[in-house]
Design a protein around this motif. Structure first.
Motif, PDB file in Angstrom:
ATOM      1  N   ARG A   1      30.233  45.135  28.208  1.00 10.20           N
ATOM      2  CA  ARG A   1      30.742  46.511  28.102  1.00 10.20           C
ATOM      3  C   ARG A   1      29.686  47.577  28.337  1.00 10.20           C
ATOM      4  O   ARG A   1      29.971  48.663  28.823  1.00 10.20           O
ATOM      5  CB  ARG A   1      31.416  46.721  26.756  1.00 10.20           C
ATOM      6  CG  ARG A   1      30.498  46.837  25.577  1.00 10.20           C
ATOM      7  CD  ARG A   1      31.251  47.399  24.356  1.00 10.20           C
ATOM      8  NE  ARG A   1      30.360  47.672  23.264  1.00 10.20           N
ATOM      9  CZ  ARG A   1      30.106  46.837  22.278  1.00 10.20           C
ATOM     10  NH1 ARG A   1      30.689  45.645  22.256  1.00 10.20           N
ATOM     11  NH2 ARG A   1      29.272  47.173  21.313  1.00 10.20           N
ATOM     12  N   ASP A   2      28.418  47.286  28.004  1.00 13.03           N
ATOM     13  CA  ASP A   2      27.375  48.291  28.193  1.00 13.03           C
ATOM     14  C   ASP A   2      26.140  47.747  28.902  1.00 13.03           C
ATOM     15  O   ASP A   2      25.160  48.480  29.082  1.00 13.03           O
ATOM     16  CB  ASP A   2      26.971  48.894  26.854  1.00 13.03           C
ATOM     17  CG  ASP A   2      26.468  47.855  25.852  1.00 13.03           C
ATOM     18  OD1 ASP A   2      26.388  46.668  26.214  1.00 13.03           O
ATOM     19  OD2 ASP A   2      26.167  48.237  24.701  1.00 13.03           O
ATOM     20  N   GLY A   3      26.179  46.476  29.302  1.00 15.64           N
ATOM     21  CA  GLY A   3      25.038  45.886  29.999  1.00 15.64           C
ATOM     22  C   GLY A   3      23.847  45.612  29.114  1.00 15.64           C
ATOM     23  O   GLY A   3      22.767  45.262  29.623  1.00 15.64           O
ATOM     24  N   ALA A   4      23.993  45.743  27.792  1.00 10.92           N
ATOM     25  CA  ALA A   4      22.862  45.540  26.891  1.00 10.92           C
ATOM     26  C   ALA A   4      22.375  44.098  26.956  1.00 10.92           C
ATOM     27  O   ALA A   4      23.167  43.153  26.994  1.00 10.92           O
ATOM     28  CB  ALA A   4      23.259  45.892  25.463  1.00 10.92           C
ATOM     29  N   GLN A   5      21.061  43.936  26.970  1.00 12.68           N
ATOM     30  CA  GLN A   5      20.470  42.596  27.054  1.00 12.68           C
ATOM     31  C   GLN A   5      20.581  41.889  25.712  1.00 12.68           C
ATOM     32  O   GLN A   5      20.321  42.464  24.663  1.00 12.68           O
ATOM     33  CB  GLN A   5      19.005  42.704  27.452  1.00 12.68           C
ATOM     34  CG  GLN A   5      18.280  41.366  27.506  1.00 12.68           C
ATOM     35  CD  GLN A   5      16.827  41.524  27.891  1.00 12.68           C
ATOM     36  OE1 GLN A   5      16.524  41.976  28.981  1.00 12.68           O
ATOM     37  NE2 GLN A   5      15.936  41.170  26.972  1.00 12.68           N
TER      38      GLN A   5
ATOM     39  N   PHE B   1      27.060  36.056  36.821  1.00 12.98           N
ATOM     40  CA  PHE B   1      28.488  35.905  36.576  1.00 12.98           C
ATOM     41  C   PHE B   1      28.854  36.804  35.390  1.00 12.98           C
ATOM     42  O   PHE B   1      28.073  36.953  34.455  1.00 12.98           O
ATOM     43  CB  PHE B   1      28.840  34.455  36.241  1.00 12.98           C
ATOM     44  CG  PHE B   1      28.412  33.477  37.293  1.00 12.98           C
ATOM     45  CD1 PHE B   1      29.274  33.099  38.298  1.00 12.98           C
ATOM     46  CD2 PHE B   1      27.122  32.934  37.271  1.00 12.98           C
ATOM     47  CE1 PHE B   1      28.878  32.185  39.264  1.00 12.98           C
ATOM     48  CE2 PHE B   1      26.719  32.028  38.230  1.00 12.98           C
ATOM     49  CZ  PHE B   1      27.598  31.656  39.232  1.00 12.98           C
ATOM     50  N   SER B   2      30.057  37.363  35.434  1.00 14.58           N
ATOM     51  CA  SER B   2      30.497  38.257  34.371  1.00 14.58           C
ATOM     52  C   SER B   2      31.866  37.843  33.862  1.00 14.58           C
ATOM     53  O   SER B   2      32.752  37.472  34.646  1.00 14.58           O
ATOM     54  CB  SER B   2      30.555  39.714  34.860  1.00 14.58           C
ATOM     55  OG  SER B   2      29.258  40.205  35.108  1.00 14.58           O
ATOM     56  N   GLY B   3      32.028  37.910  32.545  1.00 17.25           N
ATOM     57  CA  GLY B   3      33.317  37.727  31.891  1.00 17.25           C
ATOM     58  C   GLY B   3      33.670  38.982  31.131  1.00 17.25           C
ATOM     59  O   GLY B   3      32.924  39.969  31.167  1.00 17.25           O
ATOM     60  N   PRO B   4      34.763  38.983  30.403  1.00 19.39           N
ATOM     61  CA  PRO B   4      35.159  40.183  29.664  1.00 19.39           C
ATOM     62  C   PRO B   4      34.149  40.619  28.606  1.00 19.39           C
ATOM     63  O   PRO B   4      34.071  41.803  28.285  1.00 19.39           O
ATOM     64  CB  PRO B   4      36.486  39.772  29.021  1.00 19.39           C
ATOM     65  CG  PRO B   4      36.992  38.642  29.845  1.00 19.39           C
ATOM     66  CD  PRO B   4      35.772  37.919  30.315  1.00 19.39           C
ATOM     67  N   HIS B   5      33.384  39.678  28.069  1.00 20.19           N
ATOM     68  CA  HIS B   5      32.488  39.995  26.961  1.00 20.19           C
ATOM     69  C   HIS B   5      31.021  39.723  27.281  1.00 20.19           C
ATOM     70  O   HIS B   5      30.146  40.437  26.800  1.00 20.19           O
ATOM     71  CB  HIS B   5      32.893  39.205  25.725  1.00 20.19           C
ATOM     72  CG  HIS B   5      34.336  39.334  25.390  1.00 20.19           C
ATOM     73  ND1 HIS B   5      34.873  40.455  24.812  1.00 20.19           N
ATOM     74  CD2 HIS B   5      35.385  38.473  25.571  1.00 20.19           C
ATOM     75  CE1 HIS B   5      36.178  40.293  24.645  1.00 20.19           C
ATOM     76  NE2 HIS B   5      36.510  39.098  25.081  1.00 20.19           N
ATOM     77  N   PHE B   6      30.744  38.664  28.032  1.00 21.74           N
ATOM     78  CA  PHE B   6      29.386  38.257  28.351  1.00 21.74           C
ATOM     79  C   PHE B   6      29.163  38.255  29.860  1.00 21.74           C
ATOM     80  O   PHE B   6      30.103  38.027  30.637  1.00 21.74           O
ATOM     81  CB  PHE B   6      29.099  36.836  27.841  1.00 21.74           C
ATOM     82  CG  PHE B   6      28.962  36.710  26.360  1.00 21.74           C
ATOM     83  CD1 PHE B   6      27.741  36.942  25.743  1.00 21.74           C
ATOM     84  CD2 PHE B   6      30.039  36.340  25.568  1.00 21.74           C
ATOM     85  CE1 PHE B   6      27.608  36.804  24.370  1.00 21.74           C
ATOM     86  CE2 PHE B   6      29.920  36.202  24.199  1.00 21.74           C
ATOM     87  CZ  PHE B   6      28.689  36.441  23.596  1.00 21.74           C
ATOM     88  N   GLY B   7      27.915  38.451  30.241  1.00 22.63           N
ATOM     89  CA  GLY B   7      27.473  38.176  31.590  1.00 22.63           C
ATOM     90  C   GLY B   7      26.252  37.294  31.522  1.00 22.63           C
ATOM     91  O   GLY B   7      25.430  37.420  30.606  1.00 22.63           O
ATOM     92  N   ILE B   8      26.111  36.332  32.448  1.00 22.93           N
ATOM     93  CA  ILE B   8      24.944  35.464  32.473  1.00 22.93           C
ATOM     94  C   ILE B   8      24.356  35.435  33.868  1.00 22.93           C
ATOM     95  O   ILE B   8      25.059  35.693  34.864  1.00 22.93           O
ATOM     96  CB  ILE B   8      25.282  34.021  32.016  1.00 22.93           C
ATOM     97  CG1 ILE B   8      26.242  33.346  33.007  1.00 22.93           C
ATOM     98  CG2 ILE B   8      25.846  34.015  30.603  1.00 22.93           C
ATOM     99  CD1 ILE B   8      26.438  31.868  32.737  1.00 22.93           C
TER     100      ILE B   8
END
Length: 736
Positions: free
Chosen positions: A33-37, A10-17
Motif C-alpha cells: 500500500r505504501d511501498g514501505a520496506q 512481484f506484487s500482491g494485495p498486501h506484500f511485494g517481493i
C-alpha cells in the motif's frame, strides 16, 4: 543488495517481493500500500541451506550410548551445510485462486532447492514452503533446514514479551505497524530466533529428519508465515484469530458438566524430593509434602477449605520422577509404589467423597532405566544446573536402586521407541518414546482410558510433549519420516480424547504447551511463568505496568480459542525445583506483600488457577478469600477479561476489566511499595451509571470515589494493595 537489473519483482494485495536472479535469494519484502520496506538482503551469509550427512553426535560416556539429540552444538558430527553456494535455475508464477505463488529454483551440486513464496489475497499473510531434492546415486541423511535473513526494517524498540513459547513472534516496523511470525504445524518441530537492533535478523530452523535418495520424491514443508498488522504491541496480534478461523483451528470442546475453565488446582506429589540450589555446593533441602497417600488423604479437608477443587498428582518422587515407569499401574507411577493399588484407590475415593476431582501427570517423553542413568553419568558436566546436574547428583543413587536394569516396555516393544538405524535407543534422560508409532499409540490410549474407568481418574496433564523434538526415528521400519514423531503428541492425545469420551465425557485434558496445534485436544494449557515473569519484571522496574498489560493482552489474543489457561497462582513445581533457592517460593523472592499482590491479580484473571503444594504458606486466609470470590461472583467465574480496557497512566498499577452481560468488576493491584492514588478511566461497555455507589469486595473501608465529570474513578492504593471494585448494588438493566 542486488542491482535493480538483477532483480525480478512481484506484487500482491498486501506484500511485494523481489528475487535476485544471480542466486535466487530473496532480495526484499515490501508493503504494497505504501511501498514501505519490510526486509532487504544485506548480501551476507544468508538464505536457505540444509544440514545433511554425518551421524547424530555421540556424547563421551561410560555407557556407550549415543546422544538422543540429532542437533548438538549446532549440528550433528561430520555433517555439512549445503545451499550456501546455490545458483539460480529459474522461477514460476502461479495463480492459486486465493493466493499468488512464486516458486524459485536453486541448485548446489547434487542438491536442488525450491522456495515457494505464497502471498494470500484476502489476508495480509506471506507464507513460505521449501522443497529439497537429492540427485545423487546414493542416499543422504537430512537433519534440518535453516533460513537466515538480516536487515529487517524493525523499529529500535522491541515488544518485550514477543512470543508465547515460540509460536507467535511480533516486532514493530520502522514505518508503522508490525510483523507477526508463526508456523503451521505439520508434524515436525521448528525454532524461531527474532532479534531487534542492531542485527535486526530473523532465523528459523525446521527439524525434518529423514533420508533422501536420488530420483525419489524429496521433501516439501515449511508453513512459515509472515503476517502484516497495522497495530503494535497487543494490537499486532489482530491477525492471529483470523488465521485460526481460516484454518479451522479450535479446541475439541469443553466438558459440559465440569467448569474446567474456572478450576482451582492443587499440585502435589507422594514421596520426597531434594530441592537443590544453583550450584553443587548449595546444601540440598528435602521437600516431602506427603510421604504416603494416607497423609494426602488426611489433608484433603484443609485443601478443600482453602478453595481448591482439583488435586493434580505429579509422578511419585523421587522415582519414577518425571519419567514413565508405567502407564497401567497408577500406584507405581503416582502412589505408594508397586503393589499398593488398593491404597491408591482409597485416595481417589477420598478425593471424590469431598466433591473434588483428581488429575494425574502423564510423562510423554520416555522411561528411566540403568542405561539412561549411565548416559546421564557420562554427560553430567554438560547438564544444566538446577534441574539437570544438581538434580541428577541428588537423586541418582535412589534412582539406580529403584529403576529397572532395562525398561519393561523397551524389552517388550523396542519398536515403540526412537532408534538409530542399528536399533539402539535414543536417550535424553529417558528412553525416548516414538509418539507416532501406531502400536505405542494404541497401548497408550487403552492404558489411560483404563485409568479413567477402573481408578476414577478425572483427567490428565500431559508433560513436555515437545521434550523429544530432536529424537528422530532413524530406523526405517515405521513407514514415516524420521522426525515425524516429534509433533505427534497432539495426534496421540486427540485419539485418547475421543476414546475417553465414551467412558467419561467430562474428562479433563491439560497440556503443557502453548503451541496452538498441540493444544487442540486440551481444555487447559500450562502457562509456564508468563504472568510471574512479566509481573516480576514490572516489580523490578524493568517493565512498566502499561507494557506488562500489553504483554499479557497480546498473549491472550494469540491463545487458541476454547483453551483456558491454568495460571500459576504463586508457585509451581517448575519454579520451586528449577529456580535458585532464594527464589523458589515467590514470597521469599519478592516478599509476602508483593506475593499477595501477585496472587490477587492472577486470581482475578479469567481461567483456572493452579498452585504448588506449600505455596499457600503464610497466605492461607488470602487464598481462601480469593477463591471464594471466584466461586461466588459470576463476573469472575464466567465473565470476560481485558487487560487494556481501563485507562491508567500509573506505571506501578495494574487494572483489569471483567464483565458479564451488564455486570462489571474492576480489579486493581498496586505493585509498588508506596501508596498510589490513581485515576481510572472506565470503558464504555458495559455502561457504568455515573455516580453509582461503589464498594471494594476486599476492603469495605477502601477510599474509592468518582472524579472528573463522573467518568473516572479515583482510588487510593496502599503499598502492594489489591482492590476488587464493583457497584454496591448489581445492575439489572442497561443504562443507555
Amino acid at each position: 543488495m542486488k542491482k535493480p537489473s538483477e532483480l525480478r519483482s512481484f506484487s500482491g494485495p498486501h506484500f511485494g517481493i523481489s528475487i535476485g536472479l544471480a542466486d535466487g535469494r530473496l532480495a526484499s519484502i515490501r508493503r504494497t500500500r505504501d511501498g514501505a520496506q519490510i526486509y532487504a538482503d544485506d548480501g551476507g551469509d544468508r538464505g536457505l541451506r540444509a544440514c545433511v550427512g554425518g551421524i547424530p553426535r555421540p556424547f563421551p560416556n561410560r555407557g556407550g550410548v549415543d546422544s538422543w539429540r540429532c542437533i548438538v552444538d549446532g549440528r550433528p558430527a561430520d555433517s555439512v551445510f549445503v545451499g550456501g553456494a546455490a545458483v539460480y535455475e529459474g522461477l514460476e508464477q502461479t495463480d492459486l485462486g486465493d493466493a499468488l505463488q512464486i516458486s524459485v529454483r536453486q541448485r548446489d551440486g547434487l542438491w536442488r532447492f525450491v522456495t515457494h513464496y505464497i502471498m494470500e489475497k484476502a489476508d495480509p499473510v506471506l507464507r513460505m514452503d521449501w522443497e529439497i531434492h537429492y540427485n545423487g546415486e546414493d542416499s543422504q541423511r537430512l537433519h534440518f533446514l535453516e533460513w537466515k535473513w538480516a536487515d529487517w526494517a524493525f523499529a529500535d524498540q522491541r515488544f518485550p514479551w514477543q512470543t508465547d513459547k515460540g509460536n507467535f513472534q511480533t516486532q514493530p516496523l520502522r514505518d508503522g505497524g508490525s510483523i507477526v511470525l508463526w508456523r503451521k504445524d505439520d508434524g515436525e518441530w521448528w525454532q524461531w530466533n527474532l532479534a531487534p537492533a542492531p542485527s535486526r535478523s530473523v532465523e528459523c530452523r525446521l527439524f525434518v529428519g529423514g533420508r533422501l535418495s536420488g530420483g525419489q520424491h524429496g521433501f516439501r514443508g515449511g508453513g512459515f508465515h509472515i503476517g502484516l498488522s497495522d497495530g503494535i504491541g497487543a494490537a499486532s496480534a489482530d491477525i492471529v484469530p483470523r488465521w485460526y478461523a481460516s484454518h479451522h483451528l479450535h479446541a475439541l470442546g469443553m466438558p459440559a458438566t465440569r467448569p474446567v475453565h474456572n478450576a482451582h488446582i492443587y499440585e502435589t506429589f507422594i514421596g520426597w524430593r531434594m530441592i537443590v540450589g544453583e550450584t553443587t555446593g548449595t546444601p540440598p533441602q528435602r521437600l516431602e509434602p506427603y510421604p504416603t497417600t494416607e497423609a494426602l488423604a488426611a489433608d484433603l479437608p484443609r485443601i478443600k477449605a482453602l478453595g481448591f477443587d482439583t488435586i493434580y498428582l505429579m509422578p511419585r518422587q523421587p522415582f519414577p520422577g518425571y519419567t514413565t515407569a508405567s502407564l497401567t499401574d497408577p500406584a507405581l507411577q503416582y502412589g505408594d509404589g508397586e503393589g499398593t493399588g488398593g491404597r491408591f484407590r482409597s485416595l481417589t475415593k477420598a478425593i471424590h467423597a469431598l466433591g473434588m476431582s483428581v488429575i494425574v501427570d502423564v510423562v510423554l517423553h520416555g522411561g528411566m532405566d540403568h542405561c539412561t542413568l549411565d548416559f546421564q553419568d557420562g554427560i553430567i558436566d554438560s547438564l544444566p544446573g538446577n534441574w539437570g546436574k544438581n538434580n541428577h547428583l541428588a537423586h541418582s543413587e535412589i534412582w539406580r536402586s529403584e529403576a529397572p536394569k532395562q525398561h519393561p516396555l523397551w524389552e517388550a516393544h523396542p519398536e515403540w521407541f526412537c532408534q538409530f538405524e542399528d536399533g539402539r535407543a535414543q536417550i535424553g534422560y529417558t528412553r525416548a518414546f516414538d509418539l507416532r508409532h501406531p502400536g505405542f499409540q494404541e497401548y497408550f490410549v487403552q492404558s489411560l482410558a483404563s485409568l479413567v474407568s477402573e481408578y476414577g481418574i478425572d483427567g490428565f496433564r500431559f508433560d513436555a510433549p515437545w521434550w523429544t523434538i530432536f529424537a528422530y526415528r532413524w530406523k526405517e521400519d515405521a513407514g514415516y519420516r524420521a522426525s515425524w514423531q516429534a509433533g505427534a503428541a497432539a495426534q496421540l492425545v486427540s485419539r485418547l480424547h475421543l476414546a475417553v469420551q465414551r467412558v467419561k465425557p467430562d474428562t479433563i485434558f491439560f497440556m503443557e504447551s502453548s503451541d496452538p496445534f498441540t493444544c487442540q485436544p486440551a481444555h487447559l494449557k500450562y502457562p509456564y511463568a508468563v504472568q510471574r515473569i512479566v509481573l516480576t519484571q514490572m516489580q523490578k522496574k524493568l517493565m512498566t505496568a502499561r507494557v506488562a498489560r500489553e504483554a499479557l493482552s497480546y498473549l491472550r489474543k494469540v491463545r487458541l480459542p476454547g483453551v483456558s489457561v491454568a495460571h500459576w497462582m504463586v508457585d509451581s513445581h517448575d519454579s520451586v525445583w528449577a529456580y535458585r533457592w532464594n527464589e523458589k517460593w515467590l514470597h521469599r523472592h519478592v516478599g509476602l506483600p508483593l506475593a499477595r499482590a501477585f496472587a490477587g491479580l492472577v486470581a482475578f484473571e479469567d481461567g483456572a488457577l493452579m498452585s504448588f503444594t506449600g505455596s499457600e504458606t503464610h497466605m492461607e486466609e488470602w487464598f481462601r478469600l480469593l477463591m471464594r470470590l471466584r466461586r461466588e461472583l459470576p463476573v469472575l467465574a464466567h465473565g470476560q477479561c481485558d487487560e487494556l480496557a481501563v485507562l491508567c497512566d500509573n506505571e506501578h498499577v495494574f487494572p483489569l476489566w471483567r464483565w458479564l452481560d451488564c455486570e462489571w468488576l474492576l480489579p486493581v493491584v498496586n505493585f509498588s511499595n508506596e501508596t498510589q492514588t490513581v485515576r481510572l478511566g472506565l470503558p464504555s461497555h458495559p455502561v457504568v451509571p455515573r455516580g453509582c455507589a461503589l464498594k471494594d469486595h476486599l476492603d469495605p473501608a477502601a477510599n474509592i470515589r468518582w472524579g472528573g465529570d463522573g467518568d473516572e474513578l479515583l482510588v487510593d492504593l496502599p503499598p502492594c494493595a489489591t482492590r476488587l471494585i464493583g457497584a454496591s448494588h448489581p445492575v439489572t438493566e442497561r443504562n443507555d
